[in-house]
Design an enzyme around this catalytic site. Structure first.
Site, PDB file in Angstrom:
ATOM      1  N   LEU A   1      -0.624 -53.544  29.806  1.00  0.00           N
ATOM      2  CA  LEU A   1      -0.334 -52.780  31.015  1.00  0.00           C
ATOM      3  C   LEU A   1      -0.233 -51.320  30.595  1.00  0.00           C
ATOM      4  CD1 LEU A   1       2.387 -54.885  32.914  1.00  0.00           C
ATOM      5  CD2 LEU A   1       0.002 -54.533  33.593  1.00  0.00           C
ATOM      6  N   ASP A   2      -0.689 -50.415  31.458  1.00  0.00           N
ATOM      7  CA  ASP A   2      -0.630 -48.995  31.131  1.00  0.00           C
ATOM      8  C   ASP A   2       0.814 -48.551  30.907  1.00  0.00           C
ATOM      9  OD1 ASP A   2      -3.336 -49.025  31.584  1.00  0.00           O
ATOM     10  OD2 ASP A   2      -3.197 -48.185  33.615  1.00  0.00           O
ATOM     11  N   LEU A   3       0.956 -47.415  30.241  1.00  0.00           N
ATOM     12  CA  LEU A   3       2.281 -46.875  29.930  1.00  0.00           C
ATOM     13  C   LEU A   3       3.156 -46.756  31.168  1.00  0.00           C
ATOM     14  CD1 LEU A   3       4.185 -45.479  27.824  1.00  0.00           C
ATOM     15  CD2 LEU A   3       3.095 -43.318  28.496  1.00  0.00           C
TER      16      LEU A   3
END
Length: 234
Positions: A105-107
């Site tokens: 998952l993105d930051l």
């Protein structure tokens, strides 16, 4: 012989949080070898007879593969180690090494991510050929145009890609809030899909993977073991 904490034994069997398991134990609902126990930190082994409300529990130690769901908070990366940001592994304070996140998952993206030490199981979750559905809720900068339902259902060609996305299902929950189900995991896919249509994703949260939904009572940064039924879905 390997042992496991009593509260963790309950979470593995019931899919509850450590906090909920502690409540069961403190109320005297758990016995070990016929004796009521109120110490959540007591360590038990597979040879112990552990029961909750007279139901026998399976004692699973770290010798067995481990599977967790985590409600990933924003600001941590989906990796085992990072020199700049905290990782999802920092949320699993009570677990030993050997674990890794399943997918990414993105930051700044929140929500459901699996953590395991079972490489074959992780591959079944992420293999492109399986087209595992993943459900996201997004808040948009501008109201979602209803025509996006048809556009995403046909697939869209993202910048720098040679093939369009697989058909995706869009549900408009409110003018600027949507739920999108995709069946692949391209780089920044959800954000890029809306950007390709002139909209911007302000916040993004994954709420389901392959039919397993993020529980409403699992707070940001909290985790729990997957149940045997959940594990068997992959």
């Amino acid at each position: 012989m390997e042992t496991v904490r009593l509260d963790k034994c309950l979470t593995m069997n019931f899919g509850c949080s450590r906090r909920e398991a502690g409540i069961f134990i403190r109320k005297g609902r758990v016995t070990v070898n016929g004796i009521p126990v109120r110490d959540a930190a007591l360590r038990v082994s597979p040879e112990d007879d552990v029961r909750c409300d007279d139901s026998g529990l399976q004692v699973v130690t770290r010798a067995c593969p481990r599977y967790f769901m985590l409600n990933k908070p924003a600001g941590c990366v989906s990796a085992t180690d990072d020199s700049e940001y905290p990782t999802v592994m920092s949320c699993l304070r009570d677990e030993a090494g050997g674990l890794f996140p399943v997918g990414r998952l993105d930051l700044d993206t929140e929500g459901l991510i699996f953590i395991t030490d079972d490489g074959a199981w992780a591959h079944r979750v992420t293999a492109p050929s399986r087209k595992c559905p993943k459900v996201y809720e997004a808040v948009l900068e501008h109201p979602a145009d209803p025509v996006l339902k048809e556009i995403f259902a046909r697939g869209v060609l993202l910048r720098g890609e040679k093939t369009p996305t697989l058909p995706a299902e869009l549900e408009i929950l409110a003018p600027e809030k949507v739920r999108l189900t995709i069946h692949e995991g391209r780089y920044h896919q959800v954000k890029r899909m809306f950007a390709s249509q002139g909209n911007h994703v302000i916040s993004l949260r994954r709420i389901a993977i392959g039919g397993i939904f993020l529980p409403e009572d699992l707070g940001s940064g909290e985790y729990r073991p997957l149940t045997p039924q959940e594990i068997a879905l992959f």
